[in-house]
Design an enzyme around this catalytic site. Structure first.
Site, PDB file in Angstrom:
ATOM      1  N   HIS A 333      -8.837  56.421 -21.306  1.00  0.00           N
ATOM      2  CA  HIS A 333      -8.224  55.990 -22.552  1.00  0.00           C
ATOM      3  C   HIS A 333      -7.111  54.978 -22.347  1.00  0.00           C
ATOM      4  O   HIS A 333      -6.828  54.190 -23.257  1.00  0.00           O
ATOM      5  CB  HIS A 333      -7.687  57.206 -23.328  1.00  0.00           C
ATOM      6  N   GLY A 334      -6.461  54.982 -21.212  1.00  0.00           N
ATOM      7  CA  GLY A 334      -5.388  54.019 -21.015  1.00  0.00           C
ATOM      8  C   GLY A 334      -4.577  54.293 -19.770  1.00  0.00           C
ATOM      9  O   GLY A 334      -4.769  55.297 -19.082  1.00  0.00           O
TER      10      GLY A 334
END
Length: 481
Positions: A333-334
């Protein structure tokens, strides 16, 4: 291009008309391939080259695995390293430069010139092509020699940017098979796309500014943080499931049926059930390509023994495999620490839940009488997870835990109550859709009054999108992933 941008209003009818006018399957696939390139490269044409590079890598790897079985392991490694390398370079370039920035700046170089744009959809199509190679490696799929069909499978524009992450065994038969115009399917697809657009433009985008402003407050009270968590929980469902509904609806107009990606996840009664209902295509991808390999790989199995004993424990084996999987999900996701914490949070939640279940008699565990209590309980855990997901500064999360939960000025309580009330109002159409899908549609969809009722609802959704439309409409949340 974006589903909720003005350009899409002329793009879709034009492509649909041309697509159904040509009739022959190969010509239809050519239309889809060109349309997908235009859609994806509308603002930044260069990213189409990256899309094709990733696609061609796995097309070649798939053919190589099938034709040279003795070299299939090095070829699969090439696919995984190539895709993960592309993903890491673009996704974590900024994080890496932030870490080495001070050292590089001391040499007189400017790191801003080294930063690169994160192409939309990169995570989704690299996972899709990598799964294609892995399935061929496992003998579950035949490599495709027809490059046109393969490229349509990878670049099909409705699901290209934010999923669903389609599997080859679902999409290839549709790409390779004949497609005939069906007015009822087109109307059904339009209805689903309108509902998705309504969720995005009217529900999610109306709530987003208030959630964002609350999250930016320097020292929010616990009540404000709780309201922001609830608001974001409603917003992200409307936003992401809205994109999925639009993708599935648009695909249906072209004769394709994409994977269902959401199944009312906030009605889940356990962590495992939540992931069976939320972003389902990605959850099953993680299950098949991360969790199960982590569970059965010999070297991982050696690592998954109880420290100091050498004995294998099914419970700790599952717990550690789950931790690996959720960490992978968080990192996907990041690059900020809140995503790592979010992954660890769900790994811990799943482990604790499994431990508790082991101590409950099977008859009691299988009883549905507990569900009315478990659903709101787990929704509370979901709110915590969503707040961790949304808050990029872990220090702010820790500071919030140290506060008196009842503290706050009258203005802060008013702000929290206002946001909470807005989120409740936005949630009403989502709850109504749940009731219609589960209780009304199965009983009355064949009734004579159902069609005009559905038509009227579509008209209201279209009017709502027109009224709430913003020229600076926000991108879908999952475009950044």
């Amino acid at each position: 291009m974006n589903f909720v941008h003005v350009d899409f209003l002329w793009f879709l009818p034009l492509v649909l008309a041309l697509y159904w006018a040509v009739r022959e399957r190969k010509a239809q696939n050519v239309v889809l391939l060109v349309a997908s390139a235009v859609f994806y490269g509308w603002l930044h044409p260069w990213i189409v080259l990256l899309l094709y590079a990733s696609a061609l890598l796995d097309w070649g790897v798939g053919l190589g695995i099938e034709r040279q079985p003795a070299r299939k392991t090095p070829l699969l490694v090439l696919s995984i390293l190539g895709n993960v390398g592309i993903l890491c370079f673009f996704k974590y370039n900024g994080w890496f430069l932030d870490q080495v920035g001070p050292a590089v700046a001391a040499t007189g170089l400017d790191t801003t010139t080294l930063r690169v744009l994160m192409p939309m959809g990169l995570s989704f199509y690299t996972f899709q092509t990598m799964a294609y190679s892995i399935d061929i490696y496992r003998g579950r799929l035949k490599a495709r020699e027809n490059l046109l069909d393969y490229l349509v499978f990878v670049t099909f524009f409705p699901q290209l940017v934010a999923g669903p992450v389609e599997r080859a065994d679902n999409l290839f038969p549709q790409v390779e098979g004949p497609r005939r115009f069906d007015a009822e399917r087109v109307v059904g697809g339009l209805t689903l796309a309108l509902w998705g657009g309504f969720k995005k433009a009217v529900l999610a985008d109306t709530l987003a500014p208030y959630v964002d402003k609350t999250m930016l407050v320097d020292a929010p009270s616990t009540a404000m943080a709780a309201a922001a968590a609830f608001g974001f929980t409603v917003q992200v469902l409307a936003d992401f499931s809205g994109y999925t509904d639009m993708a599935r609806g648009v695909a249906r107009m072209f004769g394709f049926e994409l994977t269902k990606n959401f199944d009312h996840p906030y009605t889940a009664a356990s962590p495992m059930e939540f992931w069976q209902r939320w972003h389902m295509s990605f959850s099953t991808w993680l299950r098949d390509y991360v969790y199960l390999p982590a569970s059965f790989s010999p070297w991982v199995r050696r690592w998954l023994t109880i420290p100091g004993t050498g004995h294998w424990s099914p419970f700790w084996h599952t717990a550690r495999a789950l931790t690996l999987t959720m960490l992978a999900s968080g990192i996907w996701h990041g690059s900020t620490w809140n995503y790592v914490l979010w992954g660890l949070y769900y790994a811990l939640l799943g482990t604790v839940w499994a431990a508790v279940q082991q101590r409950i008699p099977r008859k009691v565990r299988k009883s549905r009488n507990w569900r009315p209590l478990l659903v709101p309980l787990f929704f509370g855990f979901t709110l915590v997870g969503m707040y961790i997901f949304r808050e990029p500064e872990p220090a702010r999360i820790l500071a919030l835990l140290a506060k008196d939960p009842l503290a706050g000025s009258p203005g802060q309580w008013l702000a929290a109550a206002t946001l909470f009330a807005m989120a409740l109002v936005v949630a009403v159409p989502l709850v109504a859709a749940l009731l219609i899908e589960r209780h009304l549609a199965p009983r009355f969809s064949a009734a004579g009054w159902w069609f005009p009722l559905r038509t009227g609802a579509c008209a209201l959704m279209a009017v709502g999108m027109f009224v709430f439309f913003r020229l600076n409409s926000l991108d879908f949340i999952y475009f950044q992933f």
